[in-house]
Motif scaffolding. Structure first.
Motif, PDB file in Angstrom:
ATOM      1  N   ALA A 107       1.052   1.875  19.755  1.00 45.08           N
ATOM      2  CA  ALA A 107       0.884   3.251  20.215  1.00 45.08           C
ATOM      3  C   ALA A 107      -0.564   3.712  20.164  1.00 45.08           C
ATOM      4  CB  ALA A 107       1.768   4.178  19.375  1.00 45.08           C
ATOM      5  N   ASP A 108      -1.428   2.983  19.468  1.00 47.67           N
ATOM      6  CA  ASP A 108      -2.827   3.354  19.336  1.00 47.67           C
ATOM      7  C   ASP A 108      -3.742   2.526  20.233  1.00 47.67           C
ATOM      8  OD1 ASP A 108      -4.485   5.192  17.540  1.00 47.67           O
ATOM      9  OD2 ASP A 108      -5.571   3.304  17.298  1.00 47.67           O
ATOM     10  N   ALA A 155      -5.699   3.974  12.999  1.00 45.02           N
ATOM     11  CA  ALA A 155      -4.962   4.577  14.108  1.00 45.02           C
ATOM     12  C   ALA A 155      -5.117   6.085  14.090  1.00 45.02           C
ATOM     13  CB  ALA A 155      -3.477   4.209  14.032  1.00 45.02           C
ATOM     14  N   ALA A 156      -5.227   6.670  15.271  1.00 47.09           N
ATOM     15  CA  ALA A 156      -5.358   8.121  15.374  1.00 47.09           C
ATOM     16  C   ALA A 156      -4.036   8.821  15.086  1.00 47.09           C
ATOM     17  CB  ALA A 156      -5.870   8.494  16.771  1.00 47.09           C
ATOM     18  N   SER A 201      -4.102   2.920   8.530  1.00 41.65           N
ATOM     19  CA  SER A 201      -4.770   4.050   7.911  1.00 41.65           C
ATOM     20  C   SER A 201      -5.206   5.020   9.009  1.00 41.65           C
ATOM     21  CB  SER A 201      -6.009   3.599   7.117  1.00 41.65           C
ATOM     22  OG  SER A 201      -5.645   2.679   6.111  1.00 41.65           O
ATOM     23  N   ARG A 202      -5.223   6.298   8.692  1.00 41.92           N
ATOM     24  CA  ARG A 202      -5.568   7.301   9.687  1.00 41.92           C
ATOM     25  C   ARG A 202      -7.041   7.204  10.074  1.00 41.92           C
ATOM     26  NH1 ARG A 202      -5.450  13.839   8.881  1.00 41.92           N
ATOM     27  NH2 ARG A 202      -5.291  14.444  11.078  1.00 41.92           N
ATOM     28  N   GLU A 203      -7.317   7.136  11.367  1.00 39.86           N
ATOM     29  CA  GLU A 203      -8.680   7.109  11.881  1.00 39.86           C
ATOM     30  C   GLU A 203      -9.167   8.558  11.957  1.00 39.86           C
ATOM     31  OE1 GLU A 203     -12.252   6.369  13.180  1.00 39.86           O
ATOM     32  OE2 GLU A 203     -11.024   7.727  14.378  1.00 39.86           O
ATOM     33  N   ALA A 204     -10.192   8.869  11.177  1.00 43.11           N
ATOM     34  CA  ALA A 204     -10.588  10.264  10.967  1.00 43.11           C
ATOM     35  C   ALA A 204     -11.190  10.926  12.194  1.00 43.11           C
ATOM     36  CB  ALA A 204     -11.583  10.327   9.807  1.00 43.11           C
ATOM     37  N   HIS A 205     -11.594  10.121  13.205  1.00 40.70           N
ATOM     38  CA  HIS A 205     -12.295  10.687  14.350  1.00 40.70           C
ATOM     39  C   HIS A 205     -11.422  10.754  15.600  1.00 40.70           C
ATOM     40  CE1 HIS A 205     -15.008   8.541  11.616  1.00 40.70           C
ATOM     41  NE2 HIS A 205     -15.799   9.572  11.763  1.00 40.70           N
ATOM     42  N   GLY A 206     -10.160  10.323  15.463  1.00 37.25           N
ATOM     43  CA  GLY A 206      -9.258  10.347  16.601  1.00 37.25           C
ATOM     44  C   GLY A 206      -9.525   9.265  17.621  1.00 37.25           C
ATOM     45  N   ILE A 207     -10.223   8.200  17.208  1.00 33.19           N
ATOM     46  CA  ILE A 207     -10.587   7.109  18.113  1.00 33.19           C
ATOM     47  C   ILE A 207      -9.610   5.950  17.923  1.00 33.19           C
ATOM     48  CG2 ILE A 207     -12.383   5.440  18.720  1.00 33.19           C
ATOM     49  CD1 ILE A 207     -14.426   7.496  17.727  1.00 33.19           C
ATOM     50  N   GLY A 208      -9.075   5.441  19.009  1.00 36.49           N
ATOM     51  CA  GLY A 208      -8.073   4.389  18.931  1.00 36.49           C
ATOM     52  C   GLY A 208      -8.650   2.990  18.877  1.00 36.49           C
ATOM     53  N   ASP A 209      -7.787   2.034  18.580  1.00 42.32           N
ATOM     54  CA  ASP A 209      -8.083   0.599  18.636  1.00 42.32           C
ATOM     55  C   ASP A 209      -9.243   0.202  17.721  1.00 42.32           C
ATOM     56  OD1 ASP A 209      -7.800  -2.025  19.414  1.00 42.32           O
ATOM     57  OD2 ASP A 209      -8.896  -1.795  21.295  1.00 42.32           O
TER      58      ASP A 209
END
Length: 316
Positions: A107-108, A155-156, A201-209
């Protein structure tokens, strides 16, 4: 339960020669194949031909990771389910060491490969073990990692990835972090009786992959303590540890390989999930603020460093 285990990953590095020396001389891995711009590497007790494909690239990161399925029929079932759900990308002829594969994206946006036909490692004379139930002779070189254990991705949207892995790949969530706002910030999933094979883990900047780390297992905590000294002598940057995680209770040590990718060593005595009705363990913000199992605070770079590097202009 159509997936058997995490099979391999393809890691990208802008410093191919230095990264290759790190994995061979410091980690103690063995080159089991080569292709233009790539080397295929294995830990001494991986049963397949390789678990790491190292590829020269303009930047760091992960190109794809792969799961072996439990049967040819399981591969077909997962391909059909992924296609129906809109995540499928199609079939390939495979790669060195394994047969045809089905490729999809999570999904990311991370690329995932599923395969069944594989090549069991046949060690040459100098690498044949005295014990026939061992994949390869102990290398007695550097850290001597034993097997691929797990990977952690950034992942975002953690929740969307949890649904993807549970519904499309049939994996089980064993532990997760849920913030006070209700947002899912961490995820640990398994397709075996190990407590986890993959984490997000959550990607803090909303950037995928983007990629957080790969993990190879050693036999004991003492091996990890010795590895810390080996890294120190080799001039390898130690990011954090040795210490014990609260989540999953893994004894850990994190370093950066020369290409900038994060590498973890963990003890091979992973927790087992035997209960068929296991309920995910949920960790809160307050509990995570306490740090790791024995009080070590999580280092800030653990939340900011990933690969490939952030795009220019994005504040880490």
């Amino acid at each position: 339960m159509d997936l058997a285990h995490l099979g391999h990953l393809e890691l990208l590095t802008p410093r191919f020669d230095d990264s290759l020396r790190f994995f061979v001389d410091v980690m103690g891995m063995t080159v089991s194949g080569e292709a233009p711009g790539s080397a295929y590497l294995r830990a001494w007790d991986d049963y397949e031909r390789y678990t790491l494909k190292l590829t020269a690239h303009e930047t760091s990161g992960i190109r794809h990771f792969a799961f072996r399925t439990r049967s040819p029929q399981a591969l077909e079932r997962r391909a059909a389910a992924l296609t129906a759900a809109g995540f499928g990308m199609g079939w390939t002829d495979g790669d060195l060491g394994h047969g045809r594969s089905f490729v999809c994206r999570d999904a990311d946006g991370h690329t995932i490969e599923l395969y069944y036909d594989t090549e069991w490692y046949d060690p040459p004379a100098g690498q044949k073990p005295a014990l026939k139930n061992q994949a390869q002779r102990f290398p007695a070189r550097g850290v001597n990692v034993r097997r691929l254990d797990h990977i952690n991705l950034l992942a975002a949207d953690i929740g969307a990835n949890r649904i993807f892995f549970e519904q499309c790949l049939g994996m089980r969530t064993t532990e997760q972090i849920i913030l006070d706002s209700g947002v899912e910030a961490g995820l640990w999933l398994t397709c075996t009786n190990k407590s986890y094979d993959i984490a997000y883990s959550r990607e803090a900047h909303g950037i995928g992959d983007r990629f957080h780390h790969l993990t190879y297992a050693l036999d004991s905590r003492e091996d990890i303590l010795r590895a810390a000294d080996i890294f120190l002598e080799a001039g390898v940057h130690i990011e954090t540890g040795p210490h014990k995680h609260a989540i999953q209770q893994t004894f850990f040590l994190y370093v950066y390989e020369p290409g900038g990718n994060r590498v973890e060593l963990a003890n091979a005595g992973a927790r087992l999930v035997l209960a068929p009705d296991w309920k995910p363990i949920v960790w809160t913000e307050a509990e995570r603020r306490r740090g790791q199992a024995w009080g070590l605070q999580t280092i800030s770079s653990f939340h900011t460093h990933g690969t490939p590097p952030l795009p220019e202009g994005v504040d880490p």
